[in-house]
Design a protein around this motif. Structure first.
Motif, PDB file in Angstrom:
ATOM      1  N   ARG A   1      16.140  -9.794  -6.878  1.00  0.00           N
ATOM      2  CA  ARG A   1      15.993  -8.869  -5.744  1.00  0.00           C
ATOM      3  C   ARG A   1      16.948  -7.694  -5.872  1.00  0.00           C
ATOM      4  NH1 ARG A   1      16.235 -13.419  -2.818  1.00  0.00           N
ATOM      5  NH2 ARG A   1      18.130 -12.809  -1.739  1.00  0.00           N
ATOM      6  N   ASN A   2      18.184  -7.965  -6.332  1.00  0.00           N
ATOM      7  CA  ASN A   2      19.123  -6.862  -6.557  1.00  0.00           C
ATOM      8  C   ASN A   2      18.534  -5.865  -7.546  1.00  0.00           C
ATOM      9  OD1 ASN A   2      21.085  -7.769  -4.815  1.00  0.00           O
ATOM     10  ND2 ASN A   2      22.392  -8.685  -6.398  1.00  0.00           N
ATOM     11  N   GLY A   3      17.943  -6.396  -8.614  1.00  0.00           N
ATOM     12  CA  GLY A   3      17.342  -5.516  -9.612  1.00  0.00           C
ATOM     13  C   GLY A   3      16.190  -4.724  -9.020  1.00  0.00           C
ATOM     14  N   LEU A   4      15.374  -5.405  -8.266  1.00  0.00           N
ATOM     15  CA  LEU A   4      14.171  -4.773  -7.740  1.00  0.00           C
ATOM     16  C   LEU A   4      14.502  -3.597  -6.818  1.00  0.00           C
ATOM     17  CD1 LEU A   4      11.164  -5.185  -8.099  1.00  0.00           C
ATOM     18  CD2 LEU A   4      11.146  -6.567  -6.020  1.00  0.00           C
ATOM     19  N   ASN A   5      15.526  -3.765  -6.014  1.00  0.00           N
ATOM     20  CA  ASN A   5      15.866  -2.663  -5.100  1.00  0.00           C
ATOM     21  C   ASN A   5      16.209  -1.391  -5.882  1.00  0.00           C
ATOM     22  OD1 ASN A   5      16.671  -1.816  -2.225  1.00  0.00           O
ATOM     23  ND2 ASN A   5      18.379  -1.128  -3.505  1.00  0.00           N
ATOM     24  N   ALA A   6      16.996  -1.564  -6.942  1.00  0.00           N
ATOM     25  CA  ALA A   6      17.379  -0.388  -7.728  1.00  0.00           C
ATOM     26  C   ALA A   6      16.158   0.248  -8.379  1.00  0.00           C
ATOM     27  CB  ALA A   6      18.392  -0.789  -8.792  1.00  0.00           C
ATOM     28  N   ILE A   7      15.248  -0.584  -8.849  1.00  0.00           N
ATOM     29  CA  ILE A   7      14.069  -0.064  -9.536  1.00  0.00           C
ATOM     30  C   ILE A   7      13.129   0.626  -8.548  1.00  0.00           C
ATOM     31  CG2 ILE A   7      11.981  -0.786 -10.794  1.00  0.00           C
ATOM     32  CD1 ILE A   7      14.628  -0.699 -12.448  1.00  0.00           C
ATOM     33  N   GLU A   8      12.916   0.025  -7.413  1.00  0.00           N
ATOM     34  CA  GLU A   8      12.008   0.636  -6.429  1.00  0.00           C
ATOM     35  C   GLU A   8      12.554   1.980  -5.942  1.00  0.00           C
ATOM     36  OE1 GLU A   8       9.892  -3.382  -4.577  1.00  0.00           O
ATOM     37  OE2 GLU A   8      11.485  -2.381  -3.451  1.00  0.00           O
ATOM     38  N   THR A   9      13.838   2.022  -5.704  1.00  0.00           N
ATOM     39  CA  THR A   9      14.395   3.296  -5.234  1.00  0.00           C
ATOM     40  C   THR A   9      14.425   4.317  -6.372  1.00  0.00           C
ATOM     41  OG1 THR A   9      16.595   2.303  -5.528  1.00  0.00           O
ATOM     42  CG2 THR A   9      15.725   2.382  -3.280  1.00  0.00           C
TER      43      THR A   9
ATOM     44  N   GLY B   1      16.607 -16.314  -6.115  1.00  0.00           N
ATOM     45  CA  GLY B   1      16.123 -15.045  -6.664  1.00  0.00           C
ATOM     46  C   GLY B   1      16.938 -13.819  -6.308  1.00  0.00           C
ATOM     47  N   LEU B   2      18.220 -14.001  -5.943  1.00  0.00           N
ATOM     48  CA  LEU B   2      19.016 -12.837  -5.531  1.00  0.00           C
ATOM     49  C   LEU B   2      19.180 -11.824  -6.660  1.00  0.00           C
ATOM     50  CD1 LEU B   2      20.792 -11.308  -3.536  1.00  0.00           C
ATOM     51  CD2 LEU B   2      22.702 -12.816  -4.141  1.00  0.00           C
TER      52      LEU B   2
ATOM     53  N   ALA C   1      24.436  -5.534 -19.626  1.00  0.00           N
ATOM     54  CA  ALA C   1      25.282  -5.050 -18.530  1.00  0.00           C
ATOM     55  C   ALA C   1      24.437  -4.713 -17.303  1.00  0.00           C
ATOM     56  CB  ALA C   1      26.065  -3.812 -18.976  1.00  0.00           C
ATOM     57  N   ARG C   2      23.244  -4.188 -17.551  1.00  0.00           N
ATOM     58  CA  ARG C   2      22.330  -3.823 -16.446  1.00  0.00           C
ATOM     59  C   ARG C   2      21.049  -4.644 -16.522  1.00  0.00           C
ATOM     60  NH1 ARG C   2      24.494   1.598 -17.800  1.00  0.00           N
ATOM     61  NH2 ARG C   2      25.625   2.314 -15.931  1.00  0.00           N
ATOM     62  N   LEU C   3      21.188  -5.900 -16.892  1.00  0.00           N
ATOM     63  CA  LEU C   3      19.995  -6.699 -17.166  1.00  0.00           C
ATOM     64  C   LEU C   3      19.090  -6.847 -15.943  1.00  0.00           C
ATOM     65  CD1 LEU C   3      18.577  -8.179 -19.409  1.00  0.00           C
ATOM     66  CD2 LEU C   3      19.863 -10.231 -18.844  1.00  0.00           C
ATOM     67  N   ALA C   4      19.663  -6.945 -14.752  1.00  0.00           N
ATOM     68  CA  ALA C   4      18.841  -7.094 -13.543  1.00  0.00           C
ATOM     69  C   ALA C   4      17.826  -5.957 -13.455  1.00  0.00           C
ATOM     70  CB  ALA C   4      19.735  -7.089 -12.299  1.00  0.00           C
ATOM     71  N   TYR C   5      18.249  -4.771 -13.884  1.00  0.00           N
ATOM     72  CA  TYR C   5      17.362  -3.616 -13.758  1.00  0.00           C
ATOM     73  C   TYR C   5      16.288  -3.619 -14.842  1.00  0.00           C
ATOM     74  CZ  TYR C   5      21.292  -2.690 -10.730  1.00  0.00           C
ATOM     75  OH  TYR C   5      22.268  -2.833  -9.773  1.00  0.00           O
ATOM     76  N   ALA C   6      16.585  -4.195 -15.971  1.00  0.00           N
ATOM     77  CA  ALA C   6      15.553  -4.356 -17.005  1.00  0.00           C
ATOM     78  C   ALA C   6      14.513  -5.382 -16.563  1.00  0.00           C
ATOM     79  CB  ALA C   6      16.193  -4.801 -18.322  1.00  0.00           C
TER      80      ALA C   6
ATOM     81  N   CYS D   1      27.332  -7.510  -3.410  1.00  0.00           N
ATOM     82  CA  CYS D   1      26.200  -7.569  -2.484  1.00  0.00           C
ATOM     83  C   CYS D   1      26.537  -8.584  -1.388  1.00  0.00           C
ATOM     84  CB  CYS D   1      24.904  -7.897  -3.220  1.00  0.00           C
ATOM     85  SG  CYS D   1      24.824  -9.557  -3.898  1.00  0.00           S
ATOM     86  N   PRO D   2      25.912  -8.462  -0.226  1.00  0.00           N
ATOM     87  CA  PRO D   2      26.356  -9.236   0.944  1.00  0.00           C
ATOM     88  C   PRO D   2      26.430 -10.745   0.718  1.00  0.00           C
ATOM     89  CG  PRO D   2      24.805  -7.528   1.603  1.00  0.00           C
ATOM     90  CD  PRO D   2      24.838  -7.507   0.101  1.00  0.00           C
ATOM     91  N   ALA D   3      25.451 -11.296   0.060  1.00  0.00           N
ATOM     92  CA  ALA D   3      25.465 -12.761  -0.092  1.00  0.00           C
ATOM     93  C   ALA D   3      26.641 -13.217  -0.955  1.00  0.00           C
ATOM     94  CB  ALA D   3      24.147 -13.239  -0.701  1.00  0.00           C
ATOM     95  N   VAL D   4      26.939 -12.459  -1.986  1.00  0.00           N
ATOM     96  CA  VAL D   4      28.070 -12.800  -2.855  1.00  0.00           C
ATOM     97  C   VAL D   4      29.371 -12.701  -2.063  1.00  0.00           C
ATOM     98  CG1 VAL D   4      29.423 -11.982  -4.818  1.00  0.00           C
ATOM     99  CG2 VAL D   4      26.941 -12.249  -5.044  1.00  0.00           C
TER     100      VAL D   4
END
Lengths: 342, 342, 342, 342
Positions: free
Chosen positions: C259-267, C255-256, C176-181, C13-16
């Protein structure tokens, strides 16, 4: 106390013991480089109809299984076994400790693998586009008789062998109680058939009249390299290797191994008939020297006072299955005494 | 043919054989849950002066070594051994196959570890700022007698024990030939001393009068958890465990193990004296039941025709060292016959 | 080509990426002894509410799983996993290669372990009189979200945690996909809850916005010793450890990761709603960023021409389930474009 | 602070970083099935002159070494290494953890194996009548440059290769710093020579300009089967495999890898000359990018205030050797600044 607990409670059958006594003060080289081992190997090769077979003597079943799989499986390969297979359930994870997965498929009719299940698994595996991420099935493991005393028929064994060969993976037969399979009239599979249809197997001694020991047989030697170092590395090479060679030499002289098997089968048959006559039923139809008899729990408690045996499993709230085992030394008198108590 | 090849060529000493015969048709539970094992454990605990010791019976030395190290070493730990230590040289990599490095330090005076070498190694290891990248020394392994028949003195053993304790790592003693160490007057270390100074060791049976088998002893049980499952997983758990228990029960009754040792030492001393009188020299001074005699190569070839023994190593262009081994059954007649040939 | 194949196809992701660029010429010590790792550890400890947690950075999920189990399981222990668990099915036998059995129990509702299944297994194991012959269940492994995108509820996770604690075995969570959980509103489990209820887990980076890397967390450090040497021994210690520390430091700043997780969930939610509106059904109800949509095979073939995705499984003769995956970078435009094709 | 500590302190060389940035949002398949990996493999094959070589990308040196030895060595085989070899000393026992012994032979002239030592060891091994009890030497491991920066000459490498071939065992070359060996004028060995004389080797990226990563090369593919599953099982398969492929694709485009090497060598040569001019001596003659300079301990302490470097070893009571390392990014200004301080 009558003893039907299991088939490894006694020592050696008389002829084996006699040979151990007679040769006790012989002085031979160690690690299998002795005339008794050489003779035993030749007798086993002859009995199997495989004059070039590799034959090694080890001290126990778990040891043979883990050593053989360590030697034969390649990295990332696992071994297909029925769920109830001894390697999957009762060896403290010995196969996994060598780095290999046990791939458990359902058992049928007393813990037998079905050829069609194996075929489907192999077919699906190789059809999966991600197969390289999945443990490769690299061997098929069966026990004959199974842990529940069941026997493969010739057709069943041929079908398994045929699938293994079409996928070029070895078929391994665990023969901890092989004498009892060979003596049973419920299957017509001979030792020569096993040597022809399987790629690696062991002939059980510990439960079939030896003091201890098992004979690992690789009928076609091209399957593996020389296994001496691997057996040594696993701590499975007896310094006084002749103790094992001598026993198998004796068991494979004048049909002793067959006679040991036959005694257990004849007494088991007699027992099964008596039990049936008394109205009990079986968890699975008796085929070899292990009978799984369903009884009322109260009755079982009573019987325990005079007979030693294993509890097997709960059948319903009131009844359980117990296991009664005969062996090379069980006498008809033992059977009559047990039947009198039922 | 006279036989001085090694101490595991014959079967069992008479009393052990007798007990195996007498108990052959006994029916006992398997896997060590039998009265013979229980009795043997108590006798060994008493002999060691360790009433709470864990004691297990296994079938061979490589098996005990690899199983014990697998059980005790933590990941990333290795075991310090003299270069000539059995685990480093003659076990087909059994210890490494369990995932652990053998850290070889120089041997002295017949393959003994020096306490100061061990101390320096441990000190340097922990002083290295990159120690976490290096295998951690997690055990010290010695053999007593060594592979060359040498014995630790009480002071040497105490020094090793003291260093191990100050670094909180176990001291392991491989006693494949322990009976011969205990019987020798070249050291005053007793079995109780070993149990007190070492943290894990085994009492050799195979080479000291048993048919086969070794007794693993952990004097203070807090060193490890229960080892049953690990031994089973390694294929090192004999189904008919009583065969081993019975033998050690016999060996530790009425001083049999000590007598077995003494016979080998007395005959070896007689042999050593005779050899010296005939003008031969030794590779290392004789201390136990293995003599390493230096001879002209021609002489060795002649001797081979009537005596069985091992070649050990070349000494110079014309001479080599041969190994002559006595055991629990060697007779004075054997010694005289051999001396007559020298 | 629209890409819904999986969540590890893009880079960082861009910030990383920006931080990697900015720090490229910094000179730091290796093996995690750098300020970025130290900072990342503190941020993760804070996010977990565990100021003493051990935190290590490794490069991939299979590596973390196998290393952690190798470090934590004792010999003869295995790990309970749902049949569809990643370690059981898709890691080429990595856990078994460390010597440990994967004990597979049935999965429910998308591959979740049920607490009652685990409890029954543990109870039966310890009630079996032969338990010492059977692999000891020494850990429970779950994935959250599961391989099918399913989520544990707080009650389910509490029940599993409670059983593990009453049997004193660790609960391991593969994130592995914890951000999305964490971003999904289908469960209310937070990172602090996980750190409180689980004993060892990893926070996935590779699939959640990092270039690569995972963070292994042991909330209560007494579970294990220091793991540096074990990680090094497994080849899982990156020399330039800061590359991993820096990425997690960035992901856990402002909170990056959330936010990464949230984008995947919202879409994914947007996509799921659109798919449902078009009349398709799902193999299991969508919960995170993986949707398993059932379609006619013909339709699937058409879709392939313009969209990249995985085939999942056959549903019946005419229909199959496909997998559509969103990630931290998926845009609403992507979703609209995909929906336009359905 | 001037930095001469080691060659893995910085990130990626500019061109590699640039490509990572440019391709960051590309969407490729995982696990090496991407165009960057394919292109990198072709470039490496071309550079090696081995159009059929197997090439795999892994993330670190210890990982490559242990994975390759696990893949190639047969059970009971060990690997011959110089005592100071990285696998013997600095990898936390990674090779032994895969079950294989490291057989340490003395190093010469900065840690190089001598062909005659290897030959003698192999000859003695196979001449020992008990060889089956001893770990079989199954591979020869060397580093080039060595851990002390020393280089094999063409004759030395040819001699080792020839012995390995006559004994039919693979020669493994650890090329963690291979760029610096190839750029040095102290040896005329090229990458093609290595591919021709060695059977398996890796081209180091981490220390030679990559962000991270190493390329394992097996010039003649018949040495092993496909290694995908083994790499995956070891946790050494990066999901975003393209990150590695892309870097090696860049390093092997337009001679970048060679230029990276050359910068380190030119600056090291400049530094060595300056040091010599100032009257210091070296622990071993400088050959690549690591200089081992002998200094008074007081002088070292002073230098530490302004320069970062490693202590290597004590030389005598007053003097020690320090290590100064240059890399692909070291500038002449750095060298001048350092020399001004000496």
């Amino acid at each position: 106390m009558l003893n039907f607990e299991c088939d490894y409670m006694k020592g050696a059958c008389p002829a084996v013991l006699q040979r151990l006594i007679e040769t006790n003060m012989d002085e031979t080289l160690g690690y299998g480089a002795d005339p008794y081992c050489r003779s035993a190997i030749e007798r086993i090769r002859a009995a199997c109809g495989c004059p070039e077979a590799r034959v090694y003597f080890l001290t126990g079943g778990t040891q043979v299984n883990a050593t053989a799989m360590y030697a034969v499986l390649r990295h990332c390969q696992g071994v297909i076994s029925p769920v109830t297979g001894h390697i999957n359930h009762h060896e403290s994870g010995a196969v996994e400790a060598t780095g290999h997965k046990v791939i458990a498929l359902p058992g049928h009719d007393g813990g037998k693998l079905k050829a069609e299940d194996v075929e489907r698994y192999l077919k699906d595996y190789w059809a999966d586009e991600n197969y390289a991420h999945i443990v490769e099935p690299g061997m098929v493991y069966i026990t004959h008789p199974t842990e529940l005393g069941a026997l493969y028929t010739m057709d069943e064994l041929k079908a398994l062998s045929s699938i293994c060969r079409s996928y070029r993976i070895p078929l391994y037969l665990d023969g901890a109680r092989l004498a009892y399979a060979l003596a049973s009239d419920k299957t017509d599979i001979t030792l020569e058939d096993i040597a022809s249809l399987c790629d690696i197997f062991y002939i059980g001694g510990t439960k079939c009249g030896a003091l201890f020991g098992e004979a690992l047989v690789i009928p076609r030697p091209e399957l593996t390299g020389e296994l001496f170092s691997i057996i040594k590395q696993r701590g499975a090479m007896l310094a006084k290797g002749r103790l094992l060679g001598l026993q198998f030499d004796t068991l494979f002289t004048d049909g002793l191994y067959a006679r040991n098997g036959l005694n257990a089968i004849e007494t088991a048959d007699l027992l099964a008939k008596g039990i049936k006559d008394k109205g009990y039923s079986f968890l699975i139809p008796p085929q070899t020297n292990q009978l799984f008899v369903i009884m009322e729990n109260d009755r079982i408690e009573e019987l325990r006072r005079e007979v030693s045996f294993s509890m097997w499993e709960h059948v319903d709230a009131d009844r359980s299955a117990i296991r009664l085992v005969t062996d090379w030394a069980t006498s008809k008198t033992d059977i009559e005494a047990l039947l009198a108590l039922l």
